[in-house]
Design a protein around this motif. Structure first.
Motif, PDB file in Angstrom:
ATOM      1  N   GLU A  67      24.133  41.216  34.306  1.00  9.71           N
ATOM      2  CA  GLU A  67      24.969  40.194  33.430  1.00  9.71           C
ATOM      3  C   GLU A  67      25.372  41.022  32.087  1.00  9.71           C
ATOM      4  N   GLU A  68      24.565  41.651  31.587  1.00 10.01           N
ATOM      5  CA  GLU A  68      24.694  42.365  30.317  1.00 10.01           C
ATOM      6  C   GLU A  68      25.669  43.516  30.473  1.00 10.01           C
ATOM      7  N   GLU A  69      25.574  44.135  31.577  1.00 10.08           N
ATOM      8  CA  GLU A  69      26.416  45.364  31.823  1.00 10.08           C
ATOM      9  C   GLU A  69      27.933  44.980  32.264  1.00 10.08           C
ATOM     10  N   PHE A  70      27.918  43.867  33.155  1.00  7.42           N
ATOM     11  CA  PHE A  70      29.076  43.615  33.973  1.00  7.42           C
ATOM     12  C   PHE A  70      29.646  42.138  34.061  1.00  7.42           C
ATOM     13  N   GLY A  71      28.655  41.325  33.353  1.00  7.63           N
ATOM     14  CA  GLY A  71      29.212  39.934  33.275  1.00  7.63           C
ATOM     15  C   GLY A  71      29.012  39.205  34.657  1.00  7.63           C
ATOM     16  N   PHE A  72      29.452  38.448  34.601  1.00  4.66           N
ATOM     17  CA  PHE A  72      29.385  37.476  36.079  1.00  4.66           C
ATOM     18  C   PHE A  72      30.760  37.302  36.813  1.00  4.66           C
ATOM     19  N   ASP A  73      31.507  38.260  36.920  1.00  6.62           N
ATOM     20  CA  ASP A  73      32.798  38.376  37.797  1.00  6.62           C
ATOM     21  C   ASP A  73      32.263  38.659  39.125  1.00  6.62           C
ATOM     22  N   HIS A  74      32.566  37.661  39.893  1.00  8.57           N
ATOM     23  CA  HIS A  74      32.006  37.868  41.226  1.00  8.57           C
ATOM     24  C   HIS A  74      33.309  37.817  42.475  1.00  8.57           C
ATOM     25  N   PRO A  75      34.199  38.923  42.320  1.00  4.57           N
ATOM     26  CA  PRO A  75      35.218  38.910  43.257  1.00  4.57           C
ATOM     27  C   PRO A  75      34.980  38.614  44.730  1.00  4.57           C
ATOM     28  N   MET A  76      33.710  39.023  45.053  1.00  4.54           N
ATOM     29  CA  MET A  76      33.282  38.827  46.309  1.00  4.54           C
ATOM     30  C   MET A  76      32.926  37.608  46.927  1.00  4.54           C
ATOM     31  N   GLY A  77      33.174  36.554  46.180  1.00  5.39           N
ATOM     32  CA  GLY A  77      33.032  35.144  46.424  1.00  5.39           C
ATOM     33  C   GLY A  77      31.448  34.788  46.195  1.00  5.39           C
ATOM     34  N   GLY A  78      30.472  35.758  46.116  1.00  6.26           N
ATOM     35  CA  GLY A  78      29.045  35.624  45.808  1.00  6.26           C
ATOM     36  C   GLY A  78      28.583  36.362  44.764  1.00  6.26           C
ATOM     37  N   LEU A  79      27.199  36.076  44.397  1.00  4.49           N
ATOM     38  CA  LEU A  79      26.647  36.714  43.428  1.00  4.49           C
ATOM     39  C   LEU A  79      26.767  38.158  43.623  1.00  4.49           C
ATOM     40  N   THR A  80      27.273  39.097  42.740  1.00  3.33           N
ATOM     41  CA  THR A  80      27.410  40.516  42.847  1.00  3.33           C
ATOM     42  C   THR A  80      26.396  41.128  41.851  1.00  3.33           C
ATOM     43  N   ILE A  81      25.581  42.055  42.285  1.00  5.73           N
ATOM     44  CA  ILE A  81      24.497  42.618  41.486  1.00  5.73           C
ATOM     45  C   ILE A  81      24.868  44.226  41.734  1.00  5.73           C
ATOM     46  N   ARG A  82      25.397  44.853  40.430  1.00  6.42           N
ATOM     47  CA  ARG A  82      25.726  46.371  40.347  1.00  6.42           C
ATOM     48  C   ARG A  82      24.602  47.073  40.139  1.00  6.42           C
ATOM     49  N   CYS A  83      23.862  47.496  41.250  1.00  2.55           N
ATOM     50  CA  CYS A  83      23.068  48.396  41.069  1.00  2.55           C
ATOM     51  C   CYS A  83      22.707  49.293  42.464  1.00  2.55           C
ATOM     52  N   HIS A  84      22.006  50.275  42.037  1.00  7.40           N
ATOM     53  CA  HIS A  84      21.859  51.020  43.661  1.00  7.40           C
ATOM     54  C   HIS A  84      21.151  50.318  44.724  1.00  7.40           C
ATOM     55  N   GLU A  85      21.627  50.402  45.996  1.00  8.83           N
ATOM     56  CA  GLU A  85      21.156  49.664  47.003  1.00  8.83           C
ATOM     57  C   GLU A  85      19.619  49.814  47.119  1.00  8.83           C
ATOM     58  N   ASP A  86      19.245  51.187  47.043  1.00  7.96           N
ATOM     59  CA  ASP A  86      17.747  51.705  47.185  1.00  7.96           C
ATOM     60  C   ASP A  86      16.872  50.983  46.132  1.00  7.96           C
ATOM     61  N   ALA A  87      17.429  50.769  44.849  1.00  3.34           N
ATOM     62  CA  ALA A  87      16.528  50.017  43.911  1.00  3.34           C
ATOM     63  C   ALA A  87      16.669  48.547  44.188  1.00  3.34           C
ATOM     64  N   PHE A  88      17.630  48.162  44.728  1.00  2.00           N
ATOM     65  CA  PHE A  88      17.678  46.586  44.934  1.00  2.00           C
ATOM     66  C   PHE A  88      16.712  46.445  46.418  1.00  2.00           C
ATOM     67  N   ILE A  89      16.443  47.263  47.260  1.00  2.65           N
ATOM     68  CA  ILE A  89      15.901  47.153  48.450  1.00  2.65           C
ATOM     69  C   ILE A  89      14.262  47.239  47.927  1.00  2.65           C
ATOM     70  N   ASP A  90      13.991  48.279  47.208  1.00  5.96           N
ATOM     71  CA  ASP A  90      12.757  48.611  46.520  1.00  5.96           C
ATOM     72  C   ASP A  90      12.066  47.183  45.781  1.00  5.96           C
ATOM     73  N   LEU A  91      13.006  46.700  45.130  1.00  8.92           N
ATOM     74  CA  LEU A  91      12.659  45.549  44.271  1.00  8.92           C
ATOM     75  C   LEU A  91      12.130  44.238  45.164  1.00  8.92           C
ATOM     76  N   ILE A  92      13.155  44.076  46.092  1.00  8.68           N
ATOM     77  CA  ILE A  92      12.951  42.945  47.073  1.00  8.68           C
ATOM     78  C   ILE A  92      11.707  43.229  47.844  1.00  8.68           C
ATOM     79  N   SER A  93      11.454  44.515  48.341  1.00  7.09           N
ATOM     80  CA  SER A  93      10.330  44.697  49.373  1.00  7.09           C
ATOM     81  C   SER A  93       8.997  44.415  48.710  1.00  7.09           C
ATOM     82  N   ARG A  94       9.138  44.246  47.266  1.00  5.38           N
ATOM     83  CA  ARG A  94       7.725  43.910  46.773  1.00  5.38           C
ATOM     84  C   ARG A  94       7.441  42.564  46.219  1.00  5.38           C
ATOM     85  N   LEU A  95       8.511  41.781  46.678  1.00  8.47           N
ATOM     86  CA  LEU A  95       8.565  40.092  46.338  1.00  8.47           C
ATOM     87  C   LEU A  95       7.853  39.425  47.378  1.00  8.47           C
TER      88      LEU A  95
END
Length: 98
Positions: A67-95
């Motif tokens: 949100e701080e870097e990109f705001g909450f503009d979601h042109p895809m119609g869903g929540l958009t998280i702008r980060c590397h996919e690998d970082a996202f997968i690493d994060l959710i694998s620990r949850l």
């Protein structure tokens, strides 16, 4: 938009077997208790994740940073998280999936 391919399941990421099937579903087919998010800096990949992930501090930190870097503009119609996919997968694998 790419397709998620997960590595062979290990004890660390067994909960991905359910998520892997959900990621391949129709865009409109998000089961109750889950949310679709789009992850990536240029090309967005769709993930279907449990709503429970939204309550974990590491995931909330990721959302705050996005949100701080990109705001909450979601042109895809869903929540958009702008980060590397690998970082996202690493994060959710620990949850934990509840």
């Amino acid at each position: 938009m790419g397709i998620i391919r997960f590595s062979p399941l290990s004890s660390k990421n067994k909960h991905f077997s359910k998520l892997q099937g959900l990621c391949k579903r129709n865009k409109l087919d998000v089961p109750k208790g889950y949310i679709a998010v789009y992850v990536g800096e240029v090309h967005k990949t769709r993930f279907v994740i449990p709503l429970s992930f939204l309550g974990y501090p590491p995931f909330q930190d990721l959302l705050r940073q996005s949100e701080e870097e990109f705001g909450f503009d979601h042109p895809m119609g869903g929540l958009t998280i702008r980060c590397h996919e690998d970082a996202f997968i690493d994060l959710i694998s620990r949850l934990p999936v509840s």
